[in-house]
Write an enzyme that holds these catalytic residues in place. Structure first.
Site, mmCIF file in Angstrom:
data_model
loop_
_atom_site.group_PDB
_atom_site.id
_atom_site.type_symbol
_atom_site.label_atom_id
_atom_site.label_comp_id
_atom_site.label_asym_id
_atom_site.label_seq_id
_atom_site.Cartn_x
_atom_site.Cartn_y
_atom_site.Cartn_z
ATOM 1 N N HIS A 123 0.840 -1.208 0.000
ATOM 2 C CA HIS A 123 0.000 0.000 0.000
ATOM 3 C C HIS A 123 0.876 1.260 0.000
ATOM 4 C CE1 HIS A 123 -2.965 2.905 1.789
ATOM 5 N NE2 HIS A 123 -3.776 2.236 0.983
ATOM 6 N N SER A 324 -9.814 -15.211 -2.209
ATOM 7 C CA SER A 324 -9.850 -13.763 -2.067
ATOM 8 C C SER A 324 -11.145 -13.244 -2.659
ATOM 9 C CB SER A 324 -8.643 -13.111 -2.726
ATOM 10 O OG SER A 324 -8.962 -12.724 -4.034
HETATM 11 C C1 LIG Z 1 -6.754 0.018 2.600
HETATM 12 C C2 LIG Z 1 -5.389 -0.490 2.830
HETATM 13 C C3 LIG Z 1 -4.522 0.160 3.704
HETATM 14 C C4 LIG Z 1 -4.842 1.460 4.349
HETATM 15 O O1 LIG Z 1 -5.868 1.340 5.240
HETATM 16 P P1 LIG Z 1 -6.716 2.640 5.683
HETATM 17 O O2 LIG Z 1 -7.685 2.029 6.630
HETATM 18 O O3 LIG Z 1 -7.324 3.185 4.433
HETATM 19 O O4 LIG Z 1 -5.778 3.581 6.330
HETATM 20 C C5 LIG Z 1 -3.286 -0.408 3.938
HETATM 21 N N1 LIG Z 1 -2.930 -1.546 3.333
HETATM 22 C C6 LIG Z 1 -3.740 -2.193 2.472
HETATM 23 C C7 LIG Z 1 -3.272 -3.460 1.849
HETATM 24 C C8 LIG Z 1 -5.000 -1.679 2.188
HETATM 25 O O5 LIG Z 1 -5.777 -2.315 1.318
#
Ligand SMILES: *Cc1c(COP(=O)(O)O)cnc(C)c1O
Length: 376
Positions: A123, A324
């Protein structure tokens, strides 16, 4: 108490926004957000300044909050993630990103001279976290399905063998929901005889339901994770973004600082902390229970299987990772992406079959995609 009064124009603007939000929530398949919640029994709490500032497990002089519920939420996930019975801790965060920041922060306090390894499908917030924490990191290649390339990981760690290792493992990448295999990563660490290591699992979406899968993916404490972050507004669903981070208690003890002003320990990232989101999560966990959560996961998987095969039957090159709920397919035309709010990257889009997604919605999307193909 009298509500604040608005002018007619402001009231109209507010009503317009409500209609827009209702409308845009309808056809919403592209982001991993559940929208089938109903927290109306919690509405009276909007009249109070709930604030869980400080450590959830230690009472504060500020007593308007939802600590008891927060502790329940943390304990629920600590057990679900098989954290060691006498060594777990956690709190309700503002989202998955904060949970990842927290995991990396604990890891850095433990191993200040470590190198962080994370895959290229990680991410976008993680690189920012590393920047904030001033931690060095190396990006590892991914396999075609979005999972970490373990050979590249092993090779890269070998070259930096003198440094402790921090791994950020994806338990469901954002684009293809690929899971990095934590037991396999542990095996590589053992093979290289790297004893100083820390594994943080980013389980934003899939971490919330992976425990219900059979076979159970290698993602939690029993598999070798030292901390796990999930988002609360994704699989569970919440009107306000939130998340949960679970870590070993012994690790958080190393950063705990007593603060007289709040009368509790400062162990979290922010000072004031949202006291409403623990209520939403508590309400969801209490009303759904383990069985209800399992049902949600089952529904999502069924829809994902359906969407993948329906698309394939109709000549759309769709695929998904095993177990998934994300279905990946070639990016459709712009108007379809806008209507269904589909993210896309490198020519690929996806839908996330959240618990509220129906077969009828999938059918409609496919019909529009086919129509588009004909029309162009
Ligand atoms: C959505 C997501 C995040 C971030 O999460 P938030 O709740 O939007 O801060 C981090 N890692 C992955 C893999 C995600 O899909």
């Amino acid at each position: 108490m009298k509500p604040y009064l608005l002018s007619a124009a402001d009231t109209a603007q507010l009503e317009g926004l409500l209609a827009l939000v209702q409308n845009r929530t309808q056809d919403f398949l592209g982001y991993p957000v559940s929208k089938d919640f109903d927290y109306t029994p919690l509405l009276p709490f909007l009249q109070y300044p709930l604030n869980n500032l400080g450590d959830p497990f230690i009472s504060s002089t500020y007593m308007v909050g939802s600590r008891e519920m927060e502790k329940y939420v943390v304990e629920f996930f600590a057990k679900l993630f098989r954290a060691p019975a006498d060594d777990w801790w956690g709190y309700v965060t503002n989202g998955g990103s904060e949970g990842n920041l927290y995991g990396l922060y604990l890891a850095r306090e433990l191993y200040p001279k470590a190198m962080v390894y994370y895959s290229e499908a990680t991410h976008y917030s993680v690189q920012k976290n590393l920047h904030l924490l001033n931690m060095p990191g190396i990006m590892i290649r991914t396999l075609p399905n979005g999972e970490m390339d373990y050979e590249d990981l092993q090779h890269t760690m070998e070259m930096n063998r003198h440094m402790p290792v921090i791994i950020l493992a994806n338990i469901g990448t954002t684009m293809t929901e690929a899971r990095d295999d934590i037991s396999r990563i542990k095996g590589i660490l053992k093979h290289l005889a790297i004893r100083h290591h820390y594994i943080h699992a980013d389980g934003a979406l899939s971490g919330s339901y992976s425990a219900f899968l059979e076979p159970r993916p290698a993602f939690d404490f029993a598999d070798g994770a030292d901390s796990i972050a999930i988002s609360g507004h994704k699989f569970i669903g919440s009107p306000i973004p939130c998340g949960v981070v679970i870590a070993r208690k012994s690790y958080r003890d190393r950063i705990a600082r007593s603060v007289a002003y709040i009368g509790t320990l400062d162990t979290t990232i922010t000072g004031s902390r949202n006291g409403h989101s623990p209520l939403f999560l508590w309400y969801a966990l209490k009303s759904l229970g383990l069985e209800g959560l399992k049902e949600r996961a089952k529904h999502s998987l069924t829809i994902a299987v359906y969407a993948t095969s329906r698309m394939q039957e109709n000549g759309i090159a769709a695929w998904r990772n095993p177990d998934s709920i994300t279905v990946v397919f070639p990016e459709p035309a712009g108007n379809i992406r806008r209507k269904w709010q589909l993210a896309s990257e490198n020519g690929w889009s996806h839908i996330i079959c959240m618990p509220n997604v129906t077969k009828a919605q999938v059918d409609q999307l496919i019909a529009e995609m086919l129509h588009e193909t004909v029309a162009v």
